[in-house]
Design a protein around this motif. Structure first.
Motif, PDB file in Angstrom:
ATOM      1  N   ASN A 199      38.543  19.105  46.626  1.00  0.00           N
ATOM      2  CA  ASN A 199      38.805  19.973  45.472  1.00  0.00           C
ATOM      3  C   ASN A 199      38.793  19.177  44.176  1.00  0.00           C
ATOM      4  O   ASN A 199      38.279  19.637  43.142  1.00  0.00           O
ATOM      5  N   VAL A 262      25.759  28.800  52.530  1.00  0.00           N
ATOM      6  CA  VAL A 262      26.887  28.957  51.608  1.00  0.00           C
ATOM      7  C   VAL A 262      26.522  28.501  50.202  1.00  0.00           C
ATOM      8  O   VAL A 262      25.557  27.772  49.996  1.00  0.00           O
ATOM      9  N   HIS A 263      27.333  28.916  49.257  1.00  0.00           N
ATOM     10  CA  HIS A 263      27.317  28.355  47.907  1.00  0.00           C
ATOM     11  C   HIS A 263      28.745  28.405  47.380  1.00  0.00           C
ATOM     12  O   HIS A 263      29.527  29.267  47.759  1.00  0.00           O
ATOM     13  N   ASP A 264      29.091  27.454  46.532  1.00  0.00           N
ATOM     14  CA  ASP A 264      30.449  27.358  45.981  1.00  0.00           C
ATOM     15  C   ASP A 264      31.500  27.504  47.082  1.00  0.00           C
ATOM     16  O   ASP A 264      32.476  28.233  46.938  1.00  0.00           O
ATOM     17  N   SER A 265      31.303  26.788  48.162  1.00  0.00           N
ATOM     18  CA  SER A 265      32.207  26.900  49.305  1.00  0.00           C
ATOM     19  C   SER A 265      32.443  25.541  49.953  1.00  0.00           C
ATOM     20  O   SER A 265      31.672  24.599  49.756  1.00  0.00           O
ATOM     21  N   GLY A 308      35.446  28.481  53.331  1.00  0.00           N
ATOM     22  CA  GLY A 308      36.155  29.200  52.281  1.00  0.00           C
ATOM     23  C   GLY A 308      35.987  28.525  50.940  1.00  0.00           C
ATOM     24  O   GLY A 308      35.333  27.489  50.823  1.00  0.00           O
ATOM     25  N   GLU A 309      36.579  29.085  49.913  1.00  0.00           N
ATOM     26  CA  GLU A 309      36.445  28.551  48.564  1.00  0.00           C
ATOM     27  C   GLU A 309      37.352  27.349  48.324  1.00  0.00           C
ATOM     28  O   GLU A 309      37.033  26.483  47.515  1.00  0.00           O
ATOM     29  N   ASP A 310      38.493  27.300  48.998  1.00  0.00           N
ATOM     30  CA  ASP A 310      39.482  26.250  48.780  1.00  0.00           C
ATOM     31  C   ASP A 310      39.348  25.195  49.878  1.00  0.00           C
ATOM     32  O   ASP A 310      39.704  25.428  51.036  1.00  0.00           O
ATOM     33  N   CYS A 314      40.884  24.973  53.775  1.00  0.00           N
ATOM     34  CA  CYS A 314      39.958  24.848  54.902  1.00  0.00           C
ATOM     35  C   CYS A 314      40.288  23.624  55.746  1.00  0.00           C
ATOM     36  O   CYS A 314      40.237  23.669  56.985  1.00  0.00           O
TER      37      CYS A 314
END
Length: 364
Positions: A199, A262-265, A308-310, A314
């Motif tokens: 992150n 995926v994208h932005d994941s 997931g996004e976070d 994850c």
């Protein structure tokens, strides 16, 4: 347990689109310390070793340059991994977590990043019913996964160590601070540290203007945007049977079960094959410990991938779902959501969350 047809070969999750080019280099390379920066026609890549694994940050562009980021800036961002490792390592005598475990540093004086991760981990301990437990470090050490000198502790030793384990030992005091209570309590952020790093690096890259990038942090994959042409990133999911090493007589095993688009994941996998050893009878013991038993988790899951996004969430859940097993993972997903999962089971079956949908493509 896994039987003798499995050889314990530590491997990490592979990416379908990048493995072939990992060490190919068209372009110039410069190295500063342990960070190497390589430029090719459409990519600027930083390669380095941190958190006991090889990592890469690949910034992509469609205009033949490195986009909005310079070599110097990318190297600076990559250096964040070394800084955080000096905080989070449980084996480096100079790291804050090591010093906390050794009684040399009060938790109240720890860096903000450690306090943030402890608060997150304490919350996840409650949410997962103890499946994610950062105080299981004494057990991990007893099995030799931090020293490389693997052994099988006897039941009496396991029982003694279990008295020192449990998220309940990280308590929230009246002033809001977290402390360790209970003699011999030690913490290990291994199940969440790379997620936190993921992150952080993604945030720094976005702040630097990067729109298309892929981070491979030792199996923790993070994508920023899409590829420059607008297509999704394809991230492969390792086949645990291939990773463990099947008898040569079985040559039909595909190295991957499939890939997710995926994208932005973030795509994070925890597999028993990452760190493991086998006894004289061929029984395999892996580093993912069930905090309730003190033994390697035997939930029927041999690989857990969370999307997931976070990336931090994850990372934590990939370990927790591995410990929970299919049924509890399904119940947790239904109650919480916010992520998708793919579980590879010991019987060879695959269990995936409903929301994964068309984003996963299985290999035939």
């Amino acid at each position: 347990m896994l039987n003798k047809k499995y050889l314990c070969i530590p491997l990490i999750l592979v990416m379908t689109m990048l493995v072939a080019a990992l060490f190919s280099g068209c372009g110039r390379t410069s190295a500063d310390g342990q960070i190497a920066v390589t430029r090719s026609e459409d990519e600027l890549r930083a390669s380095f070793f941190a958190f006991d694994t090889y990592m890469t940050i690949s910034v992509r562009t469609s205009d033949g340059g490195s986009g909005s980021i310079s070599r110097k800036k990318l190297k600076e961002i990559a250096g964040e991994a070394a800084r955080l490792e000096k905080l989070f390592s449980a084996t480096d005598p100079e790291a804050e977590i090591y010093r906390i475990n050794a009684g040399e540093l009060d938790l109240r004086d720890a860096s903000p990043e450690i306090k943030e991760l402890l608060a997150f981990s304490a919350d996840m301990y409650e949410r997962t019913g103890g499946a994610l437990d950062i105080t299981a470090y004494p057990l991990v050490k007893a099995w030799g996964f931090t020293t490389g000198e693997n052994r099988i502790p006897d039941e009496a030793e396991i029982r003694r160590l279990l008295e020192r384990v449990g998220g309940r030992l990280v308590k929230d005091e009246a002033d809001g601070s977290l402390i360790l209570s209970g003699e011999g309590t030690e913490i290990d952020l291994g199940a969440v540290a790379k997620g936190y790093l993921s992150n952080r690096l993604a945030e720094l890259l976005r702040n630097a203007g990067v729109e298309h990038a892929l981070l491979d942090l030792g199996g923790n994959i993070v994508t920023i945007g899409t590829k420059p042409d607008g297509s999704e990133w394809k991230v492969g999911i390792r086949n645990p049977e291939d990773a463990f090493g099947i008898d040569a007589s079985n040559s039909t095993v595909n190295p991957m079960i499939g890939y997710v688009s995926v994208h932005d994941s973030a795509v994070v996998t925890s597999g028993g094959y990452e760190r493991c050893f086998a006894d004289d009878e061929g029984n395999v013991y892996w580093h993912i410990i069930d905090p309730s038993t003190g033994y390697p988790a035997r939930s029927g899951v041999i690989s857990a991938t969370v999307v997931g996004e976070d990336a931090l969430l994850c990372d934590a859940l990939s370990t927790a779902l591995f410990v929970m097993g299919e049924e509890r993972a399904r119940e947790y997903y239904a109650a919480n959501g916010g992520f998708e999962y793919i579980l590879v089971l010991e019987n060879g079956e695959i269990a995936a969350s409903e929301g994964i949908g068309d984003s996963i493509t299985y290999m035939k």
